[in-house]
Enzyme design. Structure first.
Site, short mmCIF file in Angstrom:
data_model
loop_
_atom_site.label_atom_id
_atom_site.label_comp_id
_atom_site.label_asym_id
_atom_site.label_seq_id
_atom_site.Cartn_x
_atom_site.Cartn_y
_atom_site.Cartn_z
N LYS A 129 -4.08 -0.92 -15.98
CA LYS A 129 -5.37 -1.55 -15.66
C LYS A 129 -5.50 -2.89 -16.37
O LYS A 129 -5.99 -3.87 -15.80
CB LYS A 129 -6.51 -0.63 -16.07
CG LYS A 129 -7.89 -1.27 -15.90
CD LYS A 129 -9.01 -0.31 -16.25
CE LYS A 129 -10.37 -0.99 -16.08
NZ LYS A 129 -11.50 -0.07 -16.29
N HIS A 285 21.86 12.37 19.82
CA HIS A 285 20.43 12.05 19.91
C HIS A 285 19.57 13.24 19.50
O HIS A 285 18.63 13.63 20.19
CB HIS A 285 20.08 11.57 21.32
CG HIS A 285 20.78 10.31 21.71
ND1 HIS A 285 20.58 9.12 21.04
CD2 HIS A 285 21.69 10.04 22.68
CE1 HIS A 285 21.32 8.17 21.59
NE2 HIS A 285 22.01 8.71 22.57
#
Length: 520
Positions: A129, A285
């Protein structure tokens, strides 16, 4: 107030902390530490101020309270551009801390109440912070960049502190997600179970398997060659402790692309779902175009490839046994993108090394995720994973004739495959070998037609599996025309009687599972 730099070091993972501390000391920084980190630094001859000396308190509550004190958090959170903050520090005799070096307890690897770190995350959040003035290091892999900067300038730049703060908040978020997930599913509640819906999806499932708030945290663990297409970027992310792809070793070949990993995962999970015998699958696939279970791996691979040799071109092969030289010889003439195996013999490695573009992956057995998550516009779709599987005892024979033992073996493989094939699907199996797979069709009749065309007469005397019920008898008739003598399907259609009658007319055995396996 004296102008000096101070760093607080409190690490679970001591990797690199001594070298980092030495650089800080050479640059004129003073060090604060406690517990195991202080001991490691002292053993290396590095002078540190004990944290208890700073706070006036020793460790309390079995190490639950060590750093939770104004002398620590006032030193971290003070905005040094705010005169009132500086006045507060002066009033209480608190000197600023310029760098926090903290890494957290390894909660994911050994979860438990006492590994829920409190002081560490609190310091990390405070420093992050206040990154305008304070640096924070949460990962030893970031030490090198800080070391270079401190050696060059004696301090950390604003840009570096901000980048480290972003990293810190990501780590804290991931840590909190791990704890929340454990407390929700592992620590405080029994395992959730979902009651199956009927074939129309009308039953209400047990929603306790899905949390009201889904917290996801993932760490990028591999940058891929590209995404689904070359103009897209792609990466693989790890959740929790990761899995088989974090354990994987790539022995040769180009870097993996998004589809290489996606298809390899489909192949790897499929081959391990086919039972205990030697098995091989070929994926194209994300759908199997060949699969077989046999008494030996060579036979399994040959039969899997022969299932659809045209589609196998450029496919992914997975086997559930160490890949031997004889299997490598059989595989070598076929253009294959990726091979996945639990291991390779030296002879196999030597043979396949000649195929420079072939990627060889070696890894551990896969695990199925508890939840499946897909992106939609503005949100996610989440569901419990379809675990597939096969339970002969739960099947109900609905025809005049029951399957014989050979038919049961083919029915089982066909059903396991159908659970992994895109819907709508029809799977034809003979002698524990997939001979025809119709995948991803908008109607079941077309799926059956494609499967029969691929089988080209090889399904005679074999089994047919449908991932959902036959809505009309034409699908059943197509299976009979392909030569199948037995069928496995969920059942549940309003025309079940018509379909059963068709099976009896053809002398087929048919069983209902009561479970649907749609896959999109």
């Amino acid at each position: 107030m004296a102008e000096r730099r101070r760093a607080l070091l409190s690490t679970y993972d001591k990797t690199g902390v001594v070298d980092l501390a030495k650089v800080l000391v050479r640059a004129g920084w003073e060090l604060l530490s406690s517990g195991g980190t202080a001991a490691v630094l002292a053993e290396a001859g590095i002078t540190v101020q004990p944290l208890a000396e700073l706070t006036g308190f020793g460790e309390m509550l079995s190490h639950r309270v060590v750093t939770l004190h104004p002398a620590v958090h006032g030193a971290l959170l003070a905005d040094r551009d705010d005169p009132t903050h500086l006045a507060d520090l002066a009033e209480h005799g608190i000197e600023p801390i310029d760098l926090v070096v903290v890494n957290l307890y390894p909660f994911a690897s050994d979860p438990g109440i006492e590994l829920i770190d409190i002081g560490g995350p609190t310091m990390v959040r405070a420093a992050a912070k206040n990154h305008a003035h304070v640096g924070v290091l949460v990962d030893p892999s970031d030490y090198a960049g800080v070391v270079d900067e401190v050696e060059q300038t004696g301090e950390l730049s604003v840009d570096t502190r901000r980048a480290l703060a972003v990293r810190a908040f990501e780590v804290i978020a991931d840590y909190d997600v791990q704890i929340a997930g454990w407390m929700r599913t592992g620590a405080l509640q029994p395992e959730a179970s979902a009651s199956p819906a009927n074939q129309e999806g009308e039953d209400v499932t047990d929603i306790s398997a899905l949390p009201e708030r889904l917290t996801l945290a993932a760490t990028r663990s591999a940058v891929l060659r590209y995404g689904e297409n070359p103009h897209q970027v792609g990466a693989r992310y790890r959740t929790g402790n990761g899995g088989c792809w974090d354990d994987a070793v790539q022995h040769q070949g180009k870097d993996l692309s998004y589809l290489n990993v996606y298809d390899a995962d489909a192949a790897w999970r499929l081959v391990w779902s086919l039972g205990d015998g030697p098995a091989a699958v070929v994926i194209k696939h994300a759908n199997p175009c060949g699969a077989a279970v046999a008494d030996d791996l060579l036979t399994a691979y040959r039969r899997a490839h022969e299932g659809d040799p045209v589609s196998a071109f450029g496919g992914i092969v997975a086997v559930n046994r160490d890949l031997t030289g004889e299997v490598a010889e059989a595989l070598s003439p076929v253009f294959t993108e990726v091979v996945v195996a639990p291991g390779y013999t030296p002879e196999a490695r030597e043979i396949l090394a000649k195929k420079k573009n072939l990627r060889l992956l070696e890894t551990t057995a896969p695990t199925e995720p508890e939840l499946q998550v897909r992106s939609i516009s503005g949100g996610l779709l989440v569901q419990t994973t379809d675990q597939g599987g096969f339970d002969r005892a739960a099947c109900v024979t609905v025809t005049e004739r029951a399957p014989d033992e050979a038919e049961w073996l083919d029915l089982e493989l066909a059903w396991r495959l159908a659970a992994k094939v895109s819907s709508n699907c029809i799977v034809l199996v003979k002698n524990k070998t997939a001979v025809g797979i119709g995948a991803g069709q908008q109607n079941r009749r077309d799926a059956g037609r494609i499967a029969a065309e691929k089988a080209a007469g090889r399904a005679v005397g074999g089994a047919c599996a449908s991932d959902a019920f036959f809505p009309f008898r034409d699908g059943l008739d197509a299976a009979a025309d392909a030569g199948a003598t037995c069928v496995i399907q969920p059942g549940g259609s309003v025309r079940d009687d018509e379909v059963i009658a068709a099976a009896n007319e053809a002398g087929m055995a048919m069983v209902f599972t009561g479970v649907r396996h749609f896959r999109h």
